[in-house]
Design a protein around this motif. Structure first.
Motif, PDB file in Angstrom:
ATOM      1  N   ILE A 219       0.836  -1.208   0.000  1.00 14.38           N
ATOM      2  CA  ILE A 219       0.000   0.000   0.000  1.00 14.38           C
ATOM      3  C   ILE A 219       0.866   1.251   0.000  1.00 14.38           C
ATOM      4  O   ILE A 219       0.605   2.208  -0.745  1.00 14.38           O
ATOM      5  N   LYS A 220       1.904   1.252   0.824  1.00 11.50           N
ATOM      6  CA  LYS A 220       2.798   2.404   0.871  1.00 11.50           C
ATOM      7  C   LYS A 220       3.420   2.675  -0.497  1.00 11.50           C
ATOM      8  O   LYS A 220       3.406   3.815  -0.982  1.00 11.50           O
ATOM      9  N   ASN A 221       3.952   1.644  -1.109  1.00 11.62           N
ATOM     10  CA  ASN A 221       4.591   1.819  -2.425  1.00 11.62           C
ATOM     11  C   ASN A 221       3.588   2.264  -3.489  1.00 11.62           C
ATOM     12  O   ASN A 221       3.918   3.068  -4.373  1.00 11.62           O
ATOM     13  N   PHE A 222       2.369   1.743  -3.379  1.00 14.59           N
ATOM     14  CA  PHE A 222       1.319   2.140  -4.326  1.00 14.59           C
ATOM     15  C   PHE A 222       1.018   3.628  -4.168  1.00 14.59           C
ATOM     16  O   PHE A 222       0.927   4.367  -5.166  1.00 14.59           O
ATOM     17  N   LEU A 223       0.862   4.076  -2.933  1.00 20.66           N
ATOM     18  CA  LEU A 223       0.563   5.484  -2.687  1.00 20.66           C
ATOM     19  C   LEU A 223       1.707   6.387  -3.139  1.00 20.66           C
ATOM     20  O   LEU A 223       1.480   7.471  -3.688  1.00 20.66           O
ATOM     21  N   ILE A 224       2.935   5.939  -2.906  1.00 20.58           N
ATOM     22  CA  ILE A 224       4.090   6.708  -3.362  1.00 20.58           C
ATOM     23  C   ILE A 224       4.067   6.846  -4.887  1.00 20.58           C
ATOM     24  O   ILE A 224       4.323   7.919  -5.432  1.00 20.58           O
ATOM     25  N   SER A 225       3.745   5.747  -5.557  1.00 24.04           N
ATOM     26  CA  SER A 225       3.722   5.767  -7.030  1.00 24.04           C
ATOM     27  C   SER A 225       2.651   6.705  -7.572  1.00 24.04           C
ATOM     28  O   SER A 225       2.763   7.206  -8.698  1.00 24.04           O
ATOM     29  N   LYS A 226       1.604   6.950  -6.778  1.00 18.33           N
ATOM     30  CA  LYS A 226       0.517   7.845  -7.198  1.00 18.33           C
ATOM     31  C   LYS A 226       0.653   9.234  -6.590  1.00 18.33           C
ATOM     32  O   LYS A 226      -0.261  10.054  -6.688  1.00 18.33           O
ATOM     33  N   VAL A 232       1.647  13.596   6.314  1.00 20.13           N
ATOM     34  CA  VAL A 232       0.969  13.086   7.513  1.00 20.13           C
ATOM     35  C   VAL A 232       1.252  11.594   7.687  1.00 20.13           C
ATOM     36  O   VAL A 232       1.564  11.129   8.785  1.00 20.13           O
ATOM     37  N   LEU A 233       1.147  10.838   6.594  1.00 19.15           N
ATOM     38  CA  LEU A 233       1.451   9.412   6.662  1.00 19.15           C
ATOM     39  C   LEU A 233       2.915   9.195   7.032  1.00 19.15           C
ATOM     40  O   LEU A 233       3.248   8.274   7.787  1.00 19.15           O
ATOM     41  N   ASP A 234       3.772  10.040   6.518  1.00 17.83           N
ATOM     42  CA  ASP A 234       5.194   9.942   6.827  1.00 17.83           C
ATOM     43  C   ASP A 234       5.448  10.186   8.312  1.00 17.83           C
ATOM     44  O   ASP A 234       6.254   9.501   8.941  1.00 17.83           O
ATOM     45  N   GLU A 235       4.738  11.153   8.885  1.00 19.19           N
ATOM     46  CA  GLU A 235       4.883  11.454  10.312  1.00 19.19           C
ATOM     47  C   GLU A 235       4.376  10.300  11.167  1.00 19.19           C
ATOM     48  O   GLU A 235       4.984   9.956  12.186  1.00 19.19           O
ATOM     49  N   ILE A 236       3.268   9.706  10.759  1.00 18.93           N
ATOM     50  CA  ILE A 236       2.735   8.570  11.520  1.00 18.93           C
ATOM     51  C   ILE A 236       3.713   7.416  11.476  1.00 18.93           C
ATOM     52  O   ILE A 236       3.981   6.763  12.497  1.00 18.93           O
ATOM     53  N   GLU A 237       4.275   7.145  10.306  1.00 15.92           N
ATOM     54  CA  GLU A 237       5.249   6.064  10.190  1.00 15.92           C
ATOM     55  C   GLU A 237       6.458   6.320  11.094  1.00 15.92           C
ATOM     56  O   GLU A 237       6.970   5.393  11.730  1.00 15.92           O
ATOM     57  N   SER A 238       6.892   7.562  11.170  1.00 19.65           N
ATOM     58  CA  SER A 238       8.015   7.901  12.041  1.00 19.65           C
ATOM     59  C   SER A 238       7.680   7.615  13.500  1.00 19.65           C
ATOM     60  O   SER A 238       8.526   7.136  14.260  1.00 19.65           O
ATOM     61  N   GLU A 239       6.429   7.899  13.892  1.00 19.88           N
ATOM     62  CA  GLU A 239       6.001   7.618  15.263  1.00 19.88           C
ATOM     63  C   GLU A 239       5.962   6.110  15.521  1.00 19.88           C
ATOM     64  O   GLU A 239       6.317   5.651  16.613  1.00 19.88           O
ATOM     65  N   LEU A 240       5.550   5.346  14.527  1.00 24.73           N
ATOM     66  CA  LEU A 240       5.518   3.893  14.682  1.00 24.73           C
ATOM     67  C   LEU A 240       6.923   3.332  14.849  1.00 24.73           C
ATOM     68  O   LEU A 240       7.162   2.419  15.648  1.00 24.73           O
TER      69      LEU A 240
END
Length: 266
Positions: A219-226, A232-240
């Motif tokens: 899903i991440k790679n798909f969203l990046i490709s689009k 915001v998603l990047d910040e959440i991933e950093s928190e994870l």
């Protein structure tokens, strides 16, 4: 278990009250002085705020599903009477973890003093089972003494919550493959990521599983490709990443925790 930051001591727990209640306990160690009406409510509120309303050990949500919040004395009150109401020695805990830990007075992992990421890992072949990864043995001792791999009370609830997330990740993957990108998929994905953040139950294990999941990566790679992978998603991933644990083999050799992360007791 995740790293926690201890806030300021509740203003109601003044030096005078601390001395009074400590002396009261010394004179009668059957008194639950930490539940004194003078401090009970603000103390409980401050502790639950520190832990996001969770047990600091197993990460179950307290005050829900009959899991009452109890006050655990990190250094046991039986051996450390002078710390019976010391702010730095108190943690919110579920009754199970509190009873399991009991009066164990050897070094265990203190989540306000040490980062669990350097002491605990998640087994690759059982993504809900913790394993100690430090040569000191603090992670292993903490898991054993508090029962953090208790199948019925801990592993199954962890697994149940993750499987709900995992099934929804699969649904998003299928939808992306069948229908292409739609904004609602991104919103749903964001909510699933947020459900693995520090303030939610079993966050360490859920964050670990999320970041290492094939559907998540797809899903991440798909969203990046689009061009739909947002800041915001990047910040959440950093928190994870701040709370996720290492994936380790059950037979993998323990490693040294960096020296500046080794402190485990107050």
């Amino acid at each position: 278990m995740i790293k926690l930051t201890r806030g300021k001591r509740p203003k109601e727990l003044t030096d005078e009250i601390l001395m009074e209640l400590t002396e009261l306990y010394r004179n009668n160690n059957h008194k639950d002085v930490w539940n004194s009406p003078k401090i009970k409510k603000p103390l409980k509120e401050a502790l639950l705020k520190m832990s996001y309303g969770k047990c600091v050990y197993c990460e179950c949500l307290l005050e829900e599903e009959s899991k009452d919040a109890t006050i655990d004395h990190f250094l046991p009150k039986t051996a450390y009477e002078n710390k019976v109401v010391e702010w730095e020695n108190l943690f919110p805990s579920c009754l199970r973890c509190n009873r399991q830990k009991n009066s164990y007075d050897k070094k265990l992992l203190n989540p306000c003093k040490a980062n669990p990421q350097y002491f605990l890992g998640v087994c690759r072949n059982n993504r809900f089972r913790l394993k100690g990864i430090d040569r000191q043995g603090l992670g292993k001792d903490t898991i054993r003494e508090i029962g953090l791999n208790d199948i019925k009370r801990v592993l199954i609830p962890r697994a149940r919550e993750w499987e709900i997330i995992r099934s929804q990740l699969e649904e998003i993957c299928e939808s992306l493959q069948d229908d292409g990108y739609q904004p609602k998929q991104q919103r749903k994905f964001k909510h699933l990521m947020e459900d693995c953040m520090a303030e939610n139950s079993y966050a360490a294990v859920k964050a670990t599983n999320m970041l290492n999941d094939e559907c998540y990566q797809y899903i991440k790679n798909f969203l990046i490709s689009k061009n739909e992978w947002t800041s915001v998603l990047d910040e959440i991933e950093s928190e994870l990443k701040k709370i996720a644990l290492q994936l380790v083999s059950f037979f993998e050799a323990d490693s040294d925790a960096p020296s500046h992360h080794r402190e485990a007791s107050s």
